[in-house]
Every structure is written in C-alpha cells, then in structure tokens.
Design an enzyme around this catalytic site. Structure first.
Site, mmCIF file in Angstrom:
data_model
loop_
_atom_site.group_PDB
_atom_site.id
_atom_site.type_symbol
_atom_site.label_atom_id
_atom_site.label_comp_id
_atom_site.label_asym_id
_atom_site.label_seq_id
_atom_site.Cartn_x
_atom_site.Cartn_y
_atom_site.Cartn_z
ATOM 1 N N LYS A 118 60.109 -3.395 28.810
ATOM 2 C CA LYS A 118 59.034 -3.077 27.629
ATOM 3 C C LYS A 118 58.612 -4.012 26.686
ATOM 4 C CE LYS A 118 60.094 1.900 28.418
ATOM 5 N NZ LYS A 118 60.340 3.197 27.852
ATOM 6 N N TYR A 162 67.244 13.747 30.568
ATOM 7 C CA TYR A 162 66.834 14.855 31.531
ATOM 8 C C TYR A 162 67.577 14.825 32.810
ATOM 9 C CZ TYR A 162 64.486 10.732 33.324
ATOM 10 O OH TYR A 162 63.909 9.147 33.727
ATOM 11 N N SER A 204 63.641 5.481 40.044
ATOM 12 C CA SER A 204 62.496 5.923 39.133
ATOM 13 C C SER A 204 61.771 7.133 39.695
ATOM 14 C CB SER A 204 61.201 4.974 39.035
ATOM 15 O OG SER A 204 60.169 5.451 37.958
ATOM 16 N N GLY A 239 64.484 17.103 28.276
ATOM 17 C CA GLY A 239 63.819 15.707 28.371
ATOM 18 C C GLY A 239 62.753 15.698 29.504
ATOM 19 N N SER A 281 58.809 8.104 38.452
ATOM 20 C CA SER A 281 57.442 7.751 38.349
ATOM 21 C C SER A 281 56.611 8.108 39.538
ATOM 22 C CB SER A 281 57.059 6.711 37.371
ATOM 23 O OG SER A 281 57.794 6.737 36.367
ATOM 24 N N GLY A 286 67.496 3.275 19.463
ATOM 25 C CA GLY A 286 66.928 2.350 20.558
ATOM 26 C C GLY A 286 65.196 2.608 20.945
ATOM 27 N N GLY A 287 64.863 2.253 21.979
ATOM 28 C CA GLY A 287 63.393 2.302 22.263
ATOM 29 C C GLY A 287 62.857 3.773 22.257
ATOM 30 N N ALA A 288 63.679 4.656 22.640
ATOM 31 C CA ALA A 288 62.875 5.990 22.812
ATOM 32 C C ALA A 288 62.962 6.549 21.367
ATOM 33 C CB ALA A 288 63.877 6.772 23.689
ATOM 34 N N THR A 303 59.245 0.082 32.723
ATOM 35 C CA THR A 303 60.577 0.540 32.376
ATOM 36 C C THR A 303 61.586 -0.524 31.977
ATOM 37 O OG1 THR A 303 62.022 2.418 32.835
ATOM 38 C CG2 THR A 303 61.258 1.034 34.719
HETATM 39 P P1 NAP Z 1 68.392 2.118 24.349
HETATM 40 O O1 NAP Z 1 67.093 1.478 24.154
HETATM 41 O O2 NAP Z 1 69.393 1.593 24.974
HETATM 42 O O3 NAP Z 1 68.685 2.846 22.952
HETATM 43 C C1 NAP Z 1 70.140 3.842 23.074
HETATM 44 C C2 NAP Z 1 70.352 4.137 21.763
HETATM 45 O O4 NAP Z 1 71.714 4.981 21.709
HETATM 46 C C3 NAP Z 1 70.942 3.157 20.864
HETATM 47 O O5 NAP Z 1 70.362 3.290 19.521
HETATM 48 C C4 NAP Z 1 72.501 3.077 20.395
HETATM 49 O O6 NAP Z 1 73.015 3.081 19.418
HETATM 50 C C5 NAP Z 1 72.639 4.629 21.121
HETATM 51 N N1 NAP Z 1 74.036 5.155 21.713
HETATM 52 C C6 NAP Z 1 74.155 4.475 22.883
HETATM 53 N N2 NAP Z 1 75.385 4.836 23.403
HETATM 54 C C7 NAP Z 1 76.019 5.315 22.378
HETATM 55 C C8 NAP Z 1 76.976 6.114 21.979
HETATM 56 N N3 NAP Z 1 78.198 5.924 22.968
HETATM 57 N N4 NAP Z 1 77.272 6.561 20.816
HETATM 58 C C9 NAP Z 1 76.351 6.614 19.994
HETATM 59 N N5 NAP Z 1 75.162 6.112 20.057
HETATM 60 C C10 NAP Z 1 74.891 5.521 21.047
HETATM 61 O O7 NAP Z 1 67.934 3.367 25.194
HETATM 62 P P2 NAP Z 1 66.565 4.239 25.224
HETATM 63 O O8 NAP Z 1 65.586 3.462 26.047
HETATM 64 O O9 NAP Z 1 66.232 4.295 23.581
HETATM 65 O O10 NAP Z 1 66.877 5.438 25.665
HETATM 66 C C11 NAP Z 1 67.969 6.315 25.174
HETATM 67 C C12 NAP Z 1 67.744 8.102 25.936
HETATM 68 O O11 NAP Z 1 66.650 8.437 25.937
HETATM 69 C C13 NAP Z 1 68.182 7.724 27.452
HETATM 70 O O12 NAP Z 1 69.363 8.538 27.574
HETATM 71 C C14 NAP Z 1 67.260 7.696 28.055
HETATM 72 O O13 NAP Z 1 67.348 8.332 29.500
HETATM 73 C C15 NAP Z 1 66.473 8.780 27.543
HETATM 74 N N6 NAP Z 1 64.811 8.621 27.489
HETATM 75 C C16 NAP Z 1 64.123 9.604 28.015
HETATM 76 C C17 NAP Z 1 62.937 9.404 28.169
HETATM 77 C C18 NAP Z 1 61.936 10.707 28.758
HETATM 78 O O14 NAP Z 1 60.974 10.620 29.236
HETATM 79 N N7 NAP Z 1 62.550 11.954 28.674
HETATM 80 C C19 NAP Z 1 62.190 8.494 27.943
HETATM 81 C C20 NAP Z 1 62.990 7.434 27.410
HETATM 82 C C21 NAP Z 1 64.323 7.315 27.234
HETATM 83 P P3 NAP Z 1 73.119 1.385 18.792
HETATM 84 O O15 NAP Z 1 71.952 1.107 18.558
HETATM 85 O O16 NAP Z 1 74.183 1.521 18.105
HETATM 86 O O17 NAP Z 1 73.501 0.549 20.057
#
Ligand code: NAP
Length: 273
Positions: A71, A221, A20, A242, A22, A133-135, A67
C-alpha cells in the site's frame, strides 16, 4: 460469464495474494451488474510495485486493489494521490484517469460505511481504536472525518500510536487500557490489531468497563466471531464484525472503476457464502 475479447480487467496486487477474497467480491458484483469484467489476483513480489503499475497502464487494466505489503509503495508510485491516500501514505486502490494513475484509500470510508449500514453513526461518539497500523490509521482518520467527538488510539508501540492519533487532528489522542476511565467513557471500541485472528483466542481488550450503549467493532473477519465480539455479546453490547468493512471498501472501488452503483447484497453474499 466467460471472458471475451471485450472483457475489461481489474485485479488485486499483493504478496501473497492467493488467499484474497477480493476476486469473489468483485466478480460477484460484475455478475450482478451484468458487466463483462473480470477481477483476478496478481501476485507481485516486494520491490515490483512500480513495474506492476507500468504494466497496468500498458495493459489497460481498469483498476487495481492493493493489499499487503504494497500500500505504501503504491501511494509512492502513482501519478497522484487522493487526500485520503496522501494523508495515510498508503493506497489500497489505483484507478486510471486517462494515462494518469490515481491512488486512493477506501479502507476508512469503507469502515464508516459498514457502521452506517448497521445504523451506527460515528458522529458525536467517543471512540477508542486498538492498534496503530495501516488499518487503524485509515479508521482513525475516517472516524474523525465523520464527526467523532474523540478518537483515542491504544497501541503497543507508542510512537506508531501517536502518529495514528495525529490523523484525527484535534479530536485525536492516545490512551492506555490500564486507564480505568478509558473504556468506561467510550461509545465505540474498534479492534484494529490482528488479535483474535485465525486460531488466536487472545482478547484484544476486556469489554467489561464499557457503558451499556457502547458498540464494539472488530476489523478481524476470520473468524467471523472473534473473542472480542464474543465477550462483548456476552455482556449484551452491540457488535459489528469486519466483513462489512471488507465489502464496503470494495464497493467504493467498484464505484470508482465502473461508475455503477455497488450491488452490496451480492457482494456480501459472495463473501459470506
Ligand atoms: P498492521 O499494519 O500490521 O498493524 C497491526 C497493528 O496491530 C499494529 O499497530 C501492531 O502494534 C498491533 N499488534 C500486532 N500484534 C499485536 C499484539 N500481539 N498485541 C498488541 N498489538 C498488536 O496490520 P493492519 O493492516 O493494520 O491490519 C490489522 C488488522 O485489521 C488485521 O487483523 C487485518 O486482518 C484487519 N483488517 C481488516 C480489514 C477489513 O476489511 N475488515 C481491512 C484491513 C485490515 P505495533 O504498532 O506495536 O506493532
């Protein structure tokens, strides 16, 4: 500043959590503010979040970031949730109000703050969010709350995509990248999937159909320049990485825990250095 008997403690729980950023961001903020606070990474195995929060209360820990994968469990284990954490079913922040623990979610607000910091106001924009997903959920809700004209979710799993789109209320909807009008009619494209993370060079979407004024933003990011941002820049489009979201969601936590204004430059430098 070395920890003393007066030092106040905050941290992040996750599994794994050693990677992390953070601690870098929050400890840089404490140094910049001259606060005798310390922020540490606390590995908490799945299934132990409720125990960790009991410990937080007993130990007088001032605040916790939460994280992956905790969550949802944190939102369920706190005494109360803010409207954002309740709607998302996910808390990335726990703060103490006396003996009560309150779960909040600063991801979406932090994302919008990162756009505003670049002079980009989502109000009135037609947004397309990749991922469900969550983000993505946090971003969809925050964009709608900021007055976006529309928020269309594109997700691999249609059910998860539709559930995310619902968080935008009446301006929400679902779409597909093979719809030729989708990107042509978008003002803001957000990648909230992990596509393009690390060594993955997959382009989350081809930005070719976007109009010239469109902004392309990537929540990924690491690396700083993702394939999507590279492709958008090659087309001459404005891009936002990001890192800004990462720093601004932490800034909101810092404000909630310490009551101080966030030293954004120091926090940004800590993660960029
Ligand atoms: P998550 O809850 O696991 O969700 C991932 C999402 O991406 C799901 O909707 C998934 O689709 C989709 N996905 C995964 N692999 C894929 C692929 N090969 N093709 C198409 N869609 C795909 O993850 P998350 O927490 O939302 O995080 C998502 C991204 O955001 C990560 O890369 C994370 O590093 C980034 N993030 C950045 C910050 C920041 O502060 N900059 C904060 C949080 C997250 P399905 O629903 O179909 O499985």
């Amino acid at each position: 500043m070395m920890p003393t008997g007066q030092t106040r403690l905050a941290g992040v729980i996750g599994w794994p959590v050693r990677h992390s950023r953070s601690p870098d961001i929050h400890n840089a903020a404490y140094r910049a503010l001259g606060l005798d606070w310390l922020y540490v990474a606390l590995p908490v195995p799945p299934g132990r979040v409720a125990d960790a929060l009991v410990g937080m209360r007993a130990l007088g820990i001032e605040g916790l970031s939460v994280t992956m994968p905790h969550k949802a469990a944190a939102a369920a284990a706190v005494d109360a949730c803010t409207a954002d954490a309740a709607a998302l079913g996910a808390a990335n922040t726990v703060r103490r109000e006396g003996e009560r623990l309150v779960g909040d979610n600063t991801d979406g607000g932090g994302y919008v703050d990162s756009l505003l910091a670049e002079g980009i106001d989502p109000a009135g924009r037609r947004c397309v969010v990749l991922g469900g997903g969550g983000a993505a959920r946090a971003v969809v809700r925050a964009l709608a709350a900021s007055g976006a004209a529309s928020v269309v979710v594109v997700n691999r799993d249609p059910g998860r995509g539709a559930a995310a789109a619902e968080l935008a209320g009446p301006v929400g909807g679902v779409g597909a990248l093979d719809d030729p009008g989708l990107l042509a009619g978008a003002d803001l494209l957000v990648n909230a999937t992990p596509l393009g993370m690390g060594d993955d060079r997959t382009l989350a979407a081809d930005p070719a159909p976007l109009p010239e004024h469109a902004v392309v933003s990537d929540l990924v990011y690491h690396p700083r320049r993702t394939p999507l941002l590279d492709a958008a820049e090659a087309r001459g489009l404005r891009t936002v990485g990001g890192i800004g979201m990462l720093v601004h969601q932490a800034a909101r936590q810092l404000v909630a825990w310490t009551g101080q204004e966030a030293p954004l430059d120091a926090m940004l430098a800590a993660v960029e250095g």
